[in-house]
Design an enzyme around this catalytic site. Sequence first.
Site, short mmCIF file in Angstrom:
data_model
loop_
_atom_site.label_atom_id
_atom_site.label_comp_id
_atom_site.label_asym_id
_atom_site.label_seq_id
_atom_site.Cartn_x
_atom_site.Cartn_y
_atom_site.Cartn_z
CG ASP A 203 24.19 74.92 -4.92
OD1 ASP A 203 25.00 75.08 -4.00
OD2 ASP A 203 23.99 73.84 -5.48
CG ASP A 204 21.45 79.42 -3.94
OD1 ASP A 204 21.43 78.51 -3.09
OD2 ASP A 204 22.32 80.31 -3.95
CG HIS B 17 20.81 74.46 -1.49
ND1 HIS B 17 22.03 74.01 -1.01
CD2 HIS B 17 21.01 75.77 -1.85
CE1 HIS B 17 22.92 74.99 -1.07
NE2 HIS B 17 22.33 76.07 -1.56
CG HIS C 109 20.66 79.65 1.18
ND1 HIS C 109 21.80 80.34 1.53
CD2 HIS C 109 20.99 78.94 0.09
CE1 HIS C 109 22.77 80.05 0.69
NE2 HIS C 109 22.31 79.19 -0.21
CG HIS D 82 25.01 79.75 -7.25
ND1 HIS D 82 26.38 79.58 -7.27
CD2 HIS D 82 24.62 79.55 -5.96
CE1 HIS D 82 26.80 79.28 -6.04
NE2 HIS D 82 25.76 79.27 -5.23
#
Length: 344
Positions: A156-157, A207, A211, A301
């Site tokens: 993620d991210d 995603h 955020h 991540h």
Amino acid sequence: MLSIALTSCSAQPHPHTTPQASPWTSQGNSKQAQASNDTPSTRNTGSTSSPHTRIESLTPSIPDKVPAAPVKPTPEVHTETVPAPAQQQVVPKKAAKTQAPPKTVSAKTGKQKQTNHTTAAAQNQRLTLSQLVKKYPQLLRLRGSSTGKKVALTFDDAPDLKFTPQVLDILKKYHVQATFFIVGSQAEKHPEVVKRIVNEGHVIGNHSYSHPLFTKLDEQSFQHQILQTQDTLHSLIGYRPRLIRPPYGEISENQLLWTSDRGYLVVNWNVDSMDWKQLNEPQVTSNILHHTKAGSIVLQHSGGGSTQDLSGTVRALPHVIEKLQGQGYRLVTLPELLNVPKEK
């Protein structure tokens, strides 16, 4: 006249707790409102004389101002025009009629308020993630099939310029394809990293754009987060991802249904490396290997806030890959694990 008592009170709202955010943006905090005691009620009362009293008080004053000779109209005639007994009989009847309806209305209003409150509470009750998965098992996925020894590594991210390239180097070394969930605003800052992810055979997922916690957004803002990221990614990689992972894994029922109606698939995870807590290599490795089974979706991540340290993830990744492959697992992308297309 009838005396009426008015009562007023005020109360503070119930405490409310804000969910904790991950270190990707900033550490969340919990705020709790302090409830105060109700303000003591203030009671105001008033009273007036009856019509009969007013008539009797006028009677003795008239002879003092008039001669002894007969004068018309006489006080007696005036008194007979509005008899005191008749006024005393009317006032209680009017008071009885006036008081009865408020009691009935009050009872109905109270019942109606209770019904409305119950309905509103039922409508506003938010399903937990486990409840959503149970209710919509095909719309919100946490794992793949346990038949066949397949595991999906997800990151993620992404992207950033520090950790994402290191993760890509390791995956390339071991010939492993993974799935990267991209933050739209980060993709605009580092388009070359996004293109590298795709060129090396990995799959891209949505995603959000900035955020946020989806469950705190109104419907329009939530949809904008998805659609703006889709436009950004389409311009960079040539397709619009089908897979969506909500930040922090949180999504409401209405939002989930909206994504499904438009052909998206929401995918979370069932193995959390907890690397976002900036754990060291042994801790990240243990969190993954002790919980991974056939069909597992592993959360890691490859990007985050400017002060976040993901070096534990980078150092753990080679050992995780070697150990899982040594146990006979195939490390695949989410579309392969879930048997779904990567694009809408």
